[in-house]
Design a protein around this motif. Structure first.
Motif, PDB file in Angstrom:
ATOM      1  N   HIS A  12       0.827  -1.248  -0.153  1.00 41.71           N
ATOM      2  CA  HIS A  12       0.065  -0.089   0.001  1.00 41.71           C
ATOM      3  C   HIS A  12       0.935   1.274   0.180  1.00 41.71           C
ATOM      4  O   HIS A  12       0.510   2.200  -0.769  1.00 41.71           O
ATOM      5  N   VAL A  13       1.897   1.365   0.557  1.00 44.13           N
ATOM      6  CA  VAL A  13       3.026   2.353   0.682  1.00 44.13           C
ATOM      7  C   VAL A  13       3.308   2.529  -0.875  1.00 44.13           C
ATOM      8  O   VAL A  13       3.323   3.757  -1.381  1.00 44.13           O
ATOM      9  N   ALA A  14       3.698   1.439  -1.697  1.00 39.90           N
ATOM     10  CA  ALA A  14       4.231   1.698  -2.921  1.00 39.90           C
ATOM     11  C   ALA A  14       3.138   1.965  -3.829  1.00 39.90           C
ATOM     12  O   ALA A  14       3.389   2.768  -4.772  1.00 39.90           O
ATOM     13  N   LEU A  15       1.836   1.437  -3.627  1.00 41.43           N
ATOM     14  CA  LEU A  15       0.733   1.978  -4.358  1.00 41.43           C
ATOM     15  C   LEU A  15       0.175   3.595  -4.337  1.00 41.43           C
ATOM     16  O   LEU A  15       0.230   4.103  -5.143  1.00 41.43           O
ATOM     17  N   THR A  16       0.516   4.000  -3.136  1.00 41.10           N
ATOM     18  CA  THR A  16       0.184   5.098  -2.621  1.00 41.10           C
ATOM     19  C   THR A  16       1.327   6.052  -3.265  1.00 41.10           C
ATOM     20  O   THR A  16       1.056   7.482  -3.889  1.00 41.10           O
ATOM     21  N   ASP A  17       2.537   5.869  -3.154  1.00 43.69           N
ATOM     22  CA  ASP A  17       3.595   6.470  -3.833  1.00 43.69           C
ATOM     23  C   ASP A  17       3.393   6.457  -5.179  1.00 43.69           C
ATOM     24  O   ASP A  17       3.571   7.740  -5.968  1.00 43.69           O
ATOM     25  N   ALA A  18       3.087   5.711  -5.991  1.00 47.27           N
ATOM     26  CA  ALA A  18       2.704   5.403  -7.325  1.00 47.27           C
ATOM     27  C   ALA A  18       1.565   6.624  -7.944  1.00 47.27           C
ATOM     28  O   ALA A  18       1.748   7.290  -8.762  1.00 47.27           O
ATOM     29  N   ALA A  71       0.601   9.068  -6.032  1.00 47.66           N
ATOM     30  CA  ALA A  71       1.136  10.622  -5.899  1.00 47.66           C
ATOM     31  C   ALA A  71       1.827  11.074  -6.928  1.00 47.66           C
ATOM     32  O   ALA A  71       1.915  11.949  -7.473  1.00 47.66           O
ATOM     33  N   THR A  72       2.887  10.251  -7.550  1.00 43.89           N
ATOM     34  CA  THR A  72       3.779  10.320  -8.633  1.00 43.89           C
ATOM     35  C   THR A  72       3.015  10.587  -9.671  1.00 43.89           C
ATOM     36  O   THR A  72       3.160  11.490 -10.696  1.00 43.89           O
ATOM     37  N   ALA A  73       1.998   9.768 -10.075  1.00 44.78           N
ATOM     38  CA  ALA A  73       1.075   9.826 -11.347  1.00 44.78           C
ATOM     39  C   ALA A  73       0.194  11.268 -11.310  1.00 44.78           C
ATOM     40  O   ALA A  73      -0.115  11.897 -12.119  1.00 44.78           O
ATOM     41  N   SER A  74      -0.223  11.688  -9.946  1.00 46.59           N
ATOM     42  CA  SER A  74      -1.084  12.709  -9.838  1.00 46.59           C
ATOM     43  C   SER A  74      -0.520  13.997 -10.191  1.00 46.59           C
ATOM     44  O   SER A  74      -1.213  14.895 -10.444  1.00 46.59           O
ATOM     45  N   ARG A  75       0.929  13.849 -10.190  1.00 47.09           N
ATOM     46  CA  ARG A  75       1.543  15.186 -10.441  1.00 47.09           C
ATOM     47  C   ARG A  75       1.373  15.674 -12.000  1.00 47.09           C
ATOM     48  O   ARG A  75       1.629  16.842 -12.380  1.00 47.09           O
ATOM     49  N   HIS A  76       0.978  14.600 -12.852  1.00 48.22           N
ATOM     50  CA  HIS A  76       0.216  15.261 -13.927  1.00 48.22           C
ATOM     51  C   HIS A  76      -1.190  15.431 -14.007  1.00 48.22           C
ATOM     52  O   HIS A  76      -1.859  15.626 -15.075  1.00 48.22           O
ATOM     53  N   GLY A  77      -1.730  15.649 -12.980  1.00 43.82           N
ATOM     54  CA  GLY A  77      -3.274  16.309 -12.909  1.00 43.82           C
ATOM     55  C   GLY A  77      -4.188  15.229 -12.666  1.00 43.82           C
ATOM     56  O   GLY A  77      -5.268  15.646 -12.450  1.00 43.82           O
ATOM     57  N   ARG A  78      -3.810  13.725 -12.887  1.00 47.80           N
ATOM     58  CA  ARG A  78      -5.049  12.834 -12.702  1.00 47.80           C
ATOM     59  C   ARG A  78      -4.206  11.703 -12.598  1.00 47.80           C
ATOM     60  O   ARG A  78      -3.158  11.391 -13.029  1.00 47.80           O
ATOM     61  N   CYS A  79      -4.843  10.579 -11.950  1.00 48.14           N
ATOM     62  CA  CYS A  79      -4.448   9.117 -11.956  1.00 48.14           C
ATOM     63  C   CYS A  79      -5.431   8.015 -11.931  1.00 48.14           C
ATOM     64  O   CYS A  79      -6.842   8.408 -11.438  1.00 48.14           O
ATOM     65  N   LEU A  80      -5.416   7.205 -12.670  1.00 51.60           N
ATOM     66  CA  LEU A  80      -6.675   5.885 -12.733  1.00 51.60           C
ATOM     67  C   LEU A  80      -6.014   4.907 -12.234  1.00 51.60           C
ATOM     68  O   LEU A  80      -5.117   4.289 -12.711  1.00 51.60           O
ATOM     69  N   VAL A  81      -6.795   4.229 -11.267  1.00 53.09           N
ATOM     70  CA  VAL A  81      -6.495   3.126 -10.789  1.00 53.09           C
ATOM     71  C   VAL A  81      -7.476   2.140 -10.914  1.00 53.09           C
ATOM     72  O   VAL A  81      -8.850   2.573 -10.548  1.00 53.09           O
ATOM     73  N   VAL A  82      -7.571   0.975 -11.424  1.00 52.46           N
ATOM     74  CA  VAL A  82      -8.707   0.113 -12.004  1.00 52.46           C
ATOM     75  C   VAL A  82      -8.478  -1.174 -11.148  1.00 52.46           C
ATOM     76  O   VAL A  82      -7.454  -1.678 -11.080  1.00 52.46           O
ATOM     77  N   ASP A  83      -9.315  -1.207 -10.253  1.00 56.35           N
ATOM     78  CA  ASP A  83      -9.414  -2.437  -9.267  1.00 56.35           C
ATOM     79  C   ASP A  83     -10.589  -3.419  -9.850  1.00 56.35           C
ATOM     80  O   ASP A  83     -11.648  -3.198  -9.935  1.00 56.35           O
ATOM     81  N   CYS A  84     -10.046  -4.689 -10.322  1.00 56.83           N
ATOM     82  CA  CYS A  84     -10.994  -5.532 -10.824  1.00 56.83           C
ATOM     83  C   CYS A  84     -10.300  -7.257 -10.717  1.00 56.83           C
ATOM     84  O   CYS A  84      -9.065  -7.144 -10.238  1.00 56.83           O
ATOM     85  N   HIS A  85     -10.989  -8.199 -10.522  1.00 56.40           N
ATOM     86  CA  HIS A  85     -10.511  -9.361 -10.349  1.00 56.40           C
ATOM     87  C   HIS A  85     -11.208 -10.419 -11.165  1.00 56.40           C
ATOM     88  O   HIS A  85     -12.515  -9.978 -11.279  1.00 56.40           O
ATOM     89  N   SER A  86     -10.772 -11.706 -11.496  1.00 49.07           N
ATOM     90  CA  SER A  86     -11.622 -12.390 -11.964  1.00 49.07           C
ATOM     91  C   SER A  86     -12.308 -13.308 -10.786  1.00 49.07           C
ATOM     92  O   SER A  86     -11.900 -13.070  -9.658  1.00 49.07           O
ATOM     93  N   CYS A  87     -13.142 -14.189 -10.948  1.00 44.93           N
ATOM     94  CA  CYS A  87     -14.035 -14.674 -10.042  1.00 44.93           C
ATOM     95  C   CYS A  87     -13.962 -16.338 -10.385  1.00 44.93           C
ATOM     96  O   CYS A  87     -14.041 -16.852 -11.426  1.00 44.93           O
ATOM     97  N   PRO A  88     -13.801 -17.203  -9.281  1.00 42.54           N
ATOM     98  CA  PRO A  88     -13.722 -18.631  -9.517  1.00 42.54           C
ATOM     99  C   PRO A  88     -15.184 -18.991 -10.070  1.00 42.54           C
ATOM    100  O   PRO A  88     -16.150 -18.166  -9.919  1.00 42.54           O
ATOM    101  N   SER A  89     -15.203 -20.087 -11.188  1.00 40.70           N
ATOM    102  CA  SER A  89     -16.678 -20.217 -11.780  1.00 40.70           C
ATOM    103  C   SER A  89     -17.576 -20.994 -10.824  1.00 40.70           C
ATOM    104  O   SER A  89     -18.721 -21.216 -11.228  1.00 40.70           O
ATOM    105  N   HIS A  90     -17.219 -21.546  -9.768  1.00 43.00           N
ATOM    106  CA  HIS A  90     -18.078 -22.119  -9.008  1.00 43.00           C
ATOM    107  C   HIS A  90     -17.919 -21.514  -7.241  1.00 43.00           C
ATOM    108  O   HIS A  90     -17.008 -20.929  -7.004  1.00 43.00           O
ATOM    109  N   LEU A  91     -18.911 -21.589  -6.740  1.00 46.87           N
ATOM    110  CA  LEU A  91     -19.179 -21.132  -5.307  1.00 46.87           C
ATOM    111  C   LEU A  91     -17.719 -21.680  -4.550  1.00 46.87           C
ATOM    112  O   LEU A  91     -17.627 -23.048  -4.307  1.00 46.87           O
TER     113      LEU A  91
END
Length: 123
Positions: free
Chosen positions: A35-41, A43-63
């Motif tokens: 989380h420190v590395a993600l926060t730093d990344a 912050a670095t990207a935000s210097r350009h005025g914006r940053c997009l983090v896409v949070d997604c994952h696949s799911c197992p096909s069965h419960l």
């Protein structure tokens, strides 16, 4: 399953019961450092005025037994959002992009903490 897994997907123990210091060592080495590395990344990207983090994952096909959401519909992809950082129009664009490529999509389901409806959207 939490930040430090203690059991496997069928509920059997993964390891011995951790002491508080063992748990803290794992959190410090992996969870907090990530989380420190993600926060730093961001912050670095935000210097350009914006940053997009896409949070997604696949799911197992069965419960899996540990899942709180036991509905049988299983999306191909789950997109994670939150009400503070995710404009609805951005979430809609990400969802539509996956749908246009033939994937079923859910929002904050089944492996995420629900923030808004976890409806499964057909392709």
């Amino acid at each position: 399953m939490g930040a430090v897994y203690t059991s496997i997907s069928d509920g059997r123990p993964l390891r011995h019961a951790l002491t508080p210091s063992e748990r803290e060592a794992l959190l410090a080495a992996y969870y907090r450092s990530h989380h420190v590395a993600l926060t730093d990344a961001v912050a670095t990207a935000s210097r350009h005025g914006r940053c997009l983090v896409v949070d997604c994952h696949s799911c197992p096909s069965h419960l899996l037994p540990y899942e709180l959401d036991q509905r049988p519909e299983r999306p191909d992809i789950c997109v994670g959002t939150d009400p503070i950082h995710t404009p609805a129009e951005l979430a809609d664009e990400v969802i539509e992009g996956f749908r246009l490529n033939g994937y079923t999509v859910a929002v904050n389901r089944p492996l995420c903490r629900c923030v808004r409806s976890g409806e499964v959207l057909p392709p």
